[in-house]
Design a protein around this motif. Structure first.
Motif, PDB file in Angstrom:
ATOM      1  N   MET A  14       0.831  -1.208   0.000  1.00  0.00           N
ATOM      2  CA  MET A  14       0.000   0.000   0.000  1.00  0.00           C
ATOM      3  C   MET A  14       0.869   1.263   0.000  1.00  0.00           C
ATOM      4  O   MET A  14       0.625   2.214  -0.748  1.00  0.00           O
ATOM      5  N   LYS A  15       1.901   1.170   0.891  1.00  0.00           N
ATOM      6  CA  LYS A  15       2.809   2.307   1.012  1.00  0.00           C
ATOM      7  C   LYS A  15       3.536   2.557  -0.319  1.00  0.00           C
ATOM      8  O   LYS A  15       3.709   3.696  -0.770  1.00  0.00           O
ATOM      9  N   GLN A  16       3.947   1.375  -0.938  1.00  0.00           N
ATOM     10  CA  GLN A  16       4.679   1.461  -2.215  1.00  0.00           C
ATOM     11  C   GLN A  16       3.796   2.020  -3.330  1.00  0.00           C
ATOM     12  O   GLN A  16       4.240   2.819  -4.143  1.00  0.00           O
ATOM     13  N   LEU A  17       2.532   1.566  -3.308  1.00  0.00           N
ATOM     14  CA  LEU A  17       1.588   2.050  -4.325  1.00  0.00           C
ATOM     15  C   LEU A  17       1.447   3.571  -4.243  1.00  0.00           C
ATOM     16  O   LEU A  17       1.439   4.285  -5.250  1.00  0.00           O
ATOM     17  N   ARG A  18       1.351   4.058  -2.996  1.00  0.00           N
ATOM     18  CA  ARG A  18       1.240   5.508  -2.774  1.00  0.00           C
ATOM     19  C   ARG A  18       2.458   6.225  -3.344  1.00  0.00           C
ATOM     20  O   ARG A  18       2.357   7.275  -3.981  1.00  0.00           O
ATOM     21  N   LYS A  19       3.660   5.589  -3.078  1.00  0.00           N
ATOM     22  CA  LYS A  19       4.915   6.172  -3.568  1.00  0.00           C
ATOM     23  C   LYS A  19       4.909   6.274  -5.097  1.00  0.00           C
ATOM     24  O   LYS A  19       5.229   7.319  -5.675  1.00  0.00           O
ATOM     25  N   VAL A  20       4.493   5.120  -5.710  1.00  0.00           N
ATOM     26  CA  VAL A  20       4.456   5.077  -7.180  1.00  0.00           C
ATOM     27  C   VAL A  20       3.496   6.133  -7.719  1.00  0.00           C
ATOM     28  O   VAL A  20       3.811   6.882  -8.660  1.00  0.00           O
ATOM     29  N   LEU A  21       2.323   6.189  -7.075  1.00  0.00           N
ATOM     30  CA  LEU A  21       1.325   7.174  -7.526  1.00  0.00           C
ATOM     31  C   LEU A  21       1.847   8.614  -7.375  1.00  0.00           C
ATOM     32  O   LEU A  21       1.649   9.465  -8.246  1.00  0.00           O
ATOM     33  N   PHE A  22       2.527   8.836  -6.236  1.00  0.00           N
ATOM     34  CA  PHE A  22       3.071  10.174  -5.998  1.00  0.00           C
ATOM     35  C   PHE A  22       4.095  10.560  -7.069  1.00  0.00           C
ATOM     36  O   PHE A  22       4.051  11.655  -7.643  1.00  0.00           O
TER      37      PHE A  22
END
Lengths: 146, 411
Positions: free
Chosen positions: A1-9
């Motif tokens: 989830m954290k990584q997805l947020r990073k990618v999206l950011f």
């Protein structure tokens, strides 16, 4: 989830930067086009002014000092414009237009120099014909910028 | 009879002194670009300068105080010093532009080279201001500046366009085209400001003191301000209308000051053109003296030096050195080849910022019954004064953004 947020950011950041770059380039092209249009309009105006002045001089409605001195100032304006055009860095799409505007500016400047040095009626009649050609070229070019 | 002659002379002088290089540039250019549509801006500017000139002339006649003394008294030392620096810088720039205009007009009349013309111009002004009394200088340039009437004659010759004229008197957007909104507003601001330049009221009020006005001179002051400036505005409107009728038709953008002469030559021939050049020479020449003396008056009044052309030269030494230095500075600015038209455009637009600081103290004093007694502003002038103060504040806020957005009206 954290990584997805990073990618999206990061994706959002890239999108914003890319949009910024595209907007900047587009705006730059608009500015280039705007400048070329302005330069062309000014050249057309100087050409019209020179033609009007020569017609008035041939009709005996203007004095020689006015013709010589005003021609000199118009030439100074044209040369300033020529210098601005030559130092301009434009994208490939506007290269041809830029060179045509440059040529017209140079042509007009040479013509103004010759009017200033040889304001004889015969010479002026020839210069008047030449001016008409320059005017047609500039009018043609102006349509490209509309 | 003598009184009528004196008043007529004052009015004619005001007419000739109305036009300067700023009005010439903005009016002709606006006409070429927007036709008659900005005639209303000339009316707005003229009413404004008439109201405030009359006020400061009245103050000079009643309490014998020039505008800059009022600025110092009302705003305090520090604020007044800021106004002094800003207004002097702008008046000096305007003076340089006017010197450039006279230099070019002289060249066009005589055919001499630029440097000789510039040297002759500056020497001529120093000699005239040094030797001639104030009244003679004012009348000489004002009366000869009336030659600008040739633009009105040329305008009449091209025909009267009543419908367009009436349309121009009400603010209307060019063909409802919103793209032209900002350039249109920029020219409107330029036209109104060039009529209401701060140096005009500084010179007018100090001139009243030079001529030792008393309340007996108030009728002359009323008539000179109202009739003289209104007739001057007709000249300004003629320039705009000629720009519309001649340059808009030939697709000429009058970027050079002397281009306006072509419109007269087309209608009235060689001698018309020569008279137009002489008119420009003296009208702008009058403005050289007004801008240079206005700055010297302000500096002298602020630092409480003895001032005035009526004083013996050795008694007003600092004042005399100041105006000579201003003329010499103008000489060097023009010598390096700065275009007077570009210079005046910047000077007019930046001067707008100084307008509220110049006009507010005049309005405050002219409204004050304790100071002016029975000569204080009546109800109507009070209202008009505040309306115009509000207008100059809006102009001050909008001038520079408009200049940036429109690339000085070129977009």
């Amino acid at each position: 989830m954290k990584q997805l947020r990073k990618v999206l950011f990061i994706a959002a950041l890239i999108a914003v930067v890319a949009a910024g770059i595209i907007a900047f380039v587009e705006n730059q092209q608009k500015v280039d086009k705007q400048f070329l249009k302005e330069a062309n309009t000014n050249l057309l105006s100087y050409t019209n002014e020179t033609s009007t002045m020569l017609d008035l001089y041939l009709a005996g409605k203007l004095t020689k000092p006015y013709l010589k001195i005003h021609t000199g100032y118009l030439n100074k304006k044209t040369l300033n414009l020529f210098e601005q055009i030559t130092t301009m860095d434009v994208p490939p799409t506007y290269q041809t237009a830029l060179h045509q505007t440059e040529d017209n500016a140079l042509q007009l400047s040479q013509l103004l120099s010759s009017i200033g040095t040889k304001p004889t009626p015969d010479q002026i009649k020839k210069q008047r014909i030449q001016l008409e050609k320059t005017k047609q070229q500039l009018t043609q070019l102006q349509k490209q910028y509309e | 009879m003598n009184k009528i002659f004196q008043i007529t002379l004052g009015i004619v002088t005001a007419v000739g002194g109305f036009i300067d290089i700023g009005e010439l540039v903005f009016s002709v250019h606006a006409g070429a670009r927007f036709g008659f549509l900005l005639l209303w801006a000339i009316i707005v500017g003229t009413i404004g300068i008439t109201i405030y000139s009359e006020m400061c002339g009245r103050i000079a006649a009643v309490i014998h105080k020039p505008v800059f003394i009022l600025v110092k008294q009302r705003l305090g030392y520090n604020k007044a010093l800021t106004v002094l620096i800003a207004s002097t810088a702008l008046s000096v720039l305007t003076c340089a532009a006017e010197v450039g205009g006279v230099t070019i007009a002289l060249q066009l009349l005589t055919g001499i080279d630029y440097l000789s013309s510039l040297v002759l111009t500056i020497t001529g002004f120093i000699v005239v201001v040094w030797l001639a009394p104030f009244e003679i200088i004012e009348k000489m340039f004002g009366l000869l500046g009336v030659l600008m009437i040739i633009f009105l004659v040329a305008n009449v010759q091209t025909g009267v366009h009543t419908q367009q004229l009436l349309q121009g008197l009400t603010p209307t957007l060019p063909n409802g085209n919103t793209n032209q909104l900002f350039p249109y507003l920029y020219f409107a601001v330029g036209i109104i400001s060039s009529s209401m330049m701060p140096y005009e009221v500084y010179f007018y009020s100090s001139g009243g003191i030079e001529e030792k006005w008393t309340p007996r001179k108030l009728l002359d002051n009323h008539l000179t301000a109202i009739i003289g400036m209104s007739l001057g505005a007709i000249l300004s409107a003629s320039l705009m209308m000629l720009g519309a009728k001649v340059f808009a038709v030939y697709q000429i953008s009058p970027d050079l000051m002397e281009t306006s002469v072509l419109a007269v030559a087309a209608q009235l021939g060689k001698w018309g053109a020569v008279l137009a050049l002489l008119g420009i020479l003296f009208a702008i020449g009058g403005a050289v003296i007004e801008t240079c003396l206005a700055s010297a008056y302000n500096i002298a009044q602020f630092f409480e030096w003895p001032w005035g052309l009526h004083m013996k030269k050795e008694l007003a030494r600092a004042f005399n050195i100041t105006w000579i230095l201003i003329l010499l500075f103008s000489f060097f600015v023009i010598l390096v080849g700065i275009d007077p038209v570009d210079l005046v455009e910047y000077a007019v637009i930046f001067s707008v910022i100084a307008l509220p600081f110049t006009y507010y103290p005049i309005l405050q004093v002219a409204n004050n019954k304790n100071i002016m007694g029975k000569y204080a502003n009546g109800k109507l002038i009070k209202i008009l004064g505040w309306v115009y103060f509000f207008i100059v504040c809006i102009l001050a806020l909008s001038a520079i953004p408009l200049m940036i957005i429109t690339h000085s009206g070129k977009v």
